[in-house]
Design an enzyme around this catalytic site. Structure first.
Site, PDB file in Angstrom:
ATOM      1  N   GLY A   1       0.805  -1.214   0.000  1.00  0.00           N
ATOM      2  CA  GLY A   1       0.000   0.000   0.000  1.00  0.00           C
ATOM      3  C   GLY A   1       0.837   1.263   0.000  1.00  0.00           C
ATOM      4  O   GLY A   1       2.038   1.231  -0.255  1.00  0.00           O
TER       5      GLY A   1
ATOM      6  N   LEU B   1       0.550   3.638  -2.218  1.00  0.00           N
ATOM      7  CA  LEU B   1       1.020   3.434  -3.589  1.00  0.00           C
ATOM      8  C   LEU B   1       1.531   4.715  -4.233  1.00  0.00           C
ATOM      9  O   LEU B   1       1.056   5.809  -3.940  1.00  0.00           O
ATOM     10  CB  LEU B   1      -0.121   2.861  -4.427  1.00  0.00           C
TER      11      LEU B   1
ATOM     12  N   HIS C   1       4.357   1.575  -8.231  1.00  0.00           N
ATOM     13  CA  HIS C   1       3.391   0.474  -8.140  1.00  0.00           C
ATOM     14  C   HIS C   1       2.436   0.493  -9.342  1.00  0.00           C
ATOM     15  O   HIS C   1       2.093  -0.552  -9.887  1.00  0.00           O
ATOM     16  CB  HIS C   1       2.521   0.604  -6.876  1.00  0.00           C
TER      17      HIS C   1
ATOM     18  N   GLY D   1       9.205  -4.751  -8.737  1.00  0.00           N
ATOM     19  CA  GLY D   1      10.035  -3.650  -9.229  1.00  0.00           C
ATOM     20  C   GLY D   1      11.522  -3.967  -9.097  1.00  0.00           C
ATOM     21  O   GLY D   1      11.943  -4.593  -8.120  1.00  0.00           O
TER      22      GLY D   1
ATOM     23  N   ASP E   1      13.767  -3.013  -5.783  1.00  0.00           N
ATOM     24  CA  ASP E   1      14.116  -3.993  -4.747  1.00  0.00           C
ATOM     25  C   ASP E   1      14.746  -5.190  -5.455  1.00  0.00           C
ATOM     26  O   ASP E   1      14.149  -6.275  -5.552  1.00  0.00           O
ATOM     27  CB  ASP E   1      12.866  -4.398  -3.963  1.00  0.00           C
TER      28      ASP E   1
ATOM     29  N   SER F   1       7.582   4.416  -0.948  1.00  0.00           N
ATOM     30  CA  SER F   1       6.533   4.856  -0.007  1.00  0.00           C
ATOM     31  C   SER F   1       7.161   5.533   1.205  1.00  0.00           C
ATOM     32  O   SER F   1       6.507   6.315   1.896  1.00  0.00           O
ATOM     33  CB  SER F   1       5.720   3.652   0.465  1.00  0.00           C
TER      34      SER F   1
END
Ligand code: PAF
Length: 277
Positions: free
Chosen positions: A28, A30, A34, A144, A147, A183
């Site tokens: 979340g 976002l 994302h 993604g 990471d 985030s």
């Protein structure tokens, strides 16, 4: 767009979704990074599911699980706009009921880099992703490149355990000044946010040297470190140049390498990486 708030509801909705199904797991809060994954899933599949679940088992005891930013209303609006069919938002009690005791561990790859700083992190990520994959049963799941180690670990888990889905890794989405979207930027004070662009600048320097023929990994690590150290607010946790498959640190780069770094600004850890190839 439908929202499933329990595992049972998600399983029911799953049976109505058209094949192939693309899945974007998230915690979340976002951002465009994302949403780029959701759009890609939308392009490549007949239906799209996303999950919003702040997974407690991937946070260490001194980490920010309680404070992790949350904004469900905005997340749902963004997911709907990007063409998501179903959003799975389970509770912690549903995902980890009393007596939960099974874990998925990937081994060596998870001991390096992020795993060295956060010893139980990947066990939490691989366990929750296995559970999410078992519940959602996607054809493809989207992660993604920001990471990078997480993507590598998930791919290894899927291959080692013969899981029946494809892992798609998508490019890092950046702010206009180059900072990789995250985030956790919400935690940064304005002066920290400004200084954070040094991660991207340092990566660009290293890419430039690489394209001029530099293959000495220690020299490249040093260039990145020296550039970021010019920012007094930045505390470098690691700068790594590692084998792209095993994540072992390299002395000399022969074909390709993963350059990855973690820098702290106050309590906020920022990650970035590039593939030198
Ligand atoms: O990358 C993330 O947001 C999380 O690690 C993931 C993959 C959703 C698992 O909780």
């Amino acid at each position: 767009m439908q929202v499933a708030e329990s595992i049972a509801q998600m399983k029911r909705l799953r049976s109505e979704l058209a094949e192939p199904l693309g899945f974007v797991p998230t915690m979340g809060y976002l951002h465009e990074g994302h949403i780029a994954l959701v759009r890609r899933a939308h392009e490549e599949n007949a239906s799209v599911a996303a999950s919003i679940f702040v997974n407690p088992t991937q946070f260490g005891p001194a980490e920010d699980f309680e404070d992790y930013p949350r904004d469900t209303k905005s997340d749902l609006a963004m997911l709907e706009e990007a063409g998501t069919d179903v959003v799975f938002m389970p509770t912690v009690a549903d995902m980890y009921p009393q007596g939960f005791s099974s874990w998925v561990e990937v081994g060596k790859l998870t001991e390096r880099l992020e795993g060295a700083s956060r010893p139980t992190h990947f066990r939490g990520v691989t366990t929750v992703c296995t559970k999410l994959f078992n519940i959602v049963k996607p054809t493809r799941a989207y992660f993604g490149q920001k990471d990078a180690q997480q993507a590598l670990v998930i791919k290894k888990m899927v291959a080692d355990l013969n899981m029946n889905l494809e892992i798609v890794v998508c490019p890092t989405v950046r702010e206009p000044d180059g900072l990789a979207m995250s985030s956790r930027h919400v935690y940064l004070r304005p002066e920290q946010r400004q200084a954070a662009v040094s991660l991207y600048e340092a990566i660009k320097f290293a890419e430039e040297l690489w394209s001029q023929g530099e293959r000495n990994a220690e020299h490249l690590r040093q260039v990145v470190t020296d550039h970021i150290r010019q920012q007094p607010l930045a505390e470098i946790e690691y700068v790594s140049i590692a084998d792209i498959r095993t994540l072992e640190e390299l002395e000399t780069i022969t074909d390709s390498a993963l350059l990855s770094l973690v820098v702290r600004f106050g309590k906020t850890r920022l990650l970035d990486n590039t593939i030198l190839q």
